[in-house]
Design an enzyme around this catalytic site. Structure first.
Site, mmCIF file in Angstrom:
data_model
loop_
_atom_site.group_PDB
_atom_site.id
_atom_site.type_symbol
_atom_site.label_atom_id
_atom_site.label_comp_id
_atom_site.label_asym_id
_atom_site.label_seq_id
_atom_site.Cartn_x
_atom_site.Cartn_y
_atom_site.Cartn_z
ATOM 1 C CE LYS A 62 2.037 2.447 4.554
ATOM 2 N NZ LYS A 62 1.370 1.649 3.498
ATOM 3 C CE LYS A 75 -5.197 -1.035 2.092
ATOM 4 N NZ LYS A 75 -3.873 -1.806 2.077
ATOM 5 C CB SER A 108 -0.881 0.018 1.254
ATOM 6 O OG SER A 108 -1.852 -1.154 1.140
#
Length: 299
Positions: free
Chosen positions: A243, A175, A100
């Site tokens: 993140k 995502k 990701s």
């Protein structure tokens, strides 16, 4: 064992990568893997895979290369440089990045790989450790249709919902939206848990009935035990969700999309990390609500 399946190199054997690579082995794929931890290489060997001592060794004969590492810097570290994937994979190989990362990193990687005759798909996943183990991940893919069609049997060995979302970077954009929804959902569940407990309601009973109605969700199904027993062994770490919230916040700013609730939750995730909880599962957002509500923090 069939020999018609492509040979696979797998880079990154962490919480997600290890069970995912093992599912490919179970499906009949020949998997050569590389990661930095010897115990993870031993685990791969025990599952029937072949450990490699370097990225170059892992990828040199592979038809398909899969990367599953924490973030954009790690993807760039394994992809570029004389010891990296692009310099050592054979032309015509298909590189599937299931990490990701930022959409722009995926776009840049696809462009750099094309110059070497290497095809790329960005294919991040959702479903956490349980989804990886059970091979029921949701896989959101960006790239060319022909490459997606070629990779589809491999994806089907890893997940249940597999969708081509658009060109390079589209998988990562979807995502990012996924991580926004998950974080806000966990935060809402955490607030409900503290509200219910402070009200003296039986939490197990309340969560059972809530999950049977419109408030029900995959998050509540997967994380109910975490909430009930304050069990925060990481299926997906706060550090990584921090993140990801940075990715979605920046990407939304770039396209002019407002994230009024998402921005608040991003700050709550950052606060939890700053208080030393970054290594815990993201269900530990409950700890932040407990602190704000004057409750003892458990787990």
């Amino acid at each position: 064992m069939t020999t018609s399946l492509p040979t696979v190199a797998w880079i990154g054997l962490g919480i997600m990568g290890s069970p995912m690579s093992e599912n490919l082995i179970k499906a009949g794929y020949s998997v050569t893997g590389h990661t930095l931890e010897q115990d993870k290489l031993d685990r791969l060997a025990a599952a029937g895979g072949t450990p490699a001592g370097s990225i170059a060794e892992a990828v040199k004969d592979a038809d398909v290369i899969v990367t599953m590492v924490p973030a954009s810097p790690q993807v760039e570290a394994v992809a570029y440089g004389e010891d990296g994937i692009l310099a050592n994979a054979r032309p015509g190989a298909l590189l599937i990045d299931m990490s990701s990362i930022t959409p722009q990193t995926s776009v840049d990687l696809a462009k750099a790989a094309a110059a070497r005759g290497i095809r790329v798909l960005d294919a991040p996943v959702s479903g956490g450790e349980a989804g990886a183990v059970e091979a029921v991940l949701s896989i959101m893919v960006g790239g060319e249709r022909a490459d997606f069609d070629e990779a589809r049997p491999l994806f089907d060995a890893l997940g249940r919902t597999v969708v081509l979302c658009g060109p390079h970077g589209a998988g990562q954009t979807v995502k990012a939206a996924n991580q926004l929804i998950v974080a806000v959902n966990i935060q809402a569940c955490a607030e409900a848990v503290v509200f219910l407990e402070k009200s003296g309601v039986d939490l197990a009973a309340a969560l059972e009935v809530l999950n049977g109605g419109l408030a029900g969700s995959t998050v509540l199904t997967r994380k109910k035990r975490n909430f009930l027993y304050r069990e925060y062994a990481p299926g997906f770490r706060i550090d990584l969700h921090h993140k990801d919230m940075g990715i979605v916040t920046d990407a939304a700013r770039n396209v002019g999309a407002a994230l009024p609730v998402g921005s608040v939750v991003a700050n709550l995730v950052a606060s939890l990390r700053a208080q030393g909880d970054g290594g815990l599962d993201h269900s530990a957002l409950l700890r932040g609500v407990e602190r704000l509500s004057g409750r003892p923090v458990a787990g």
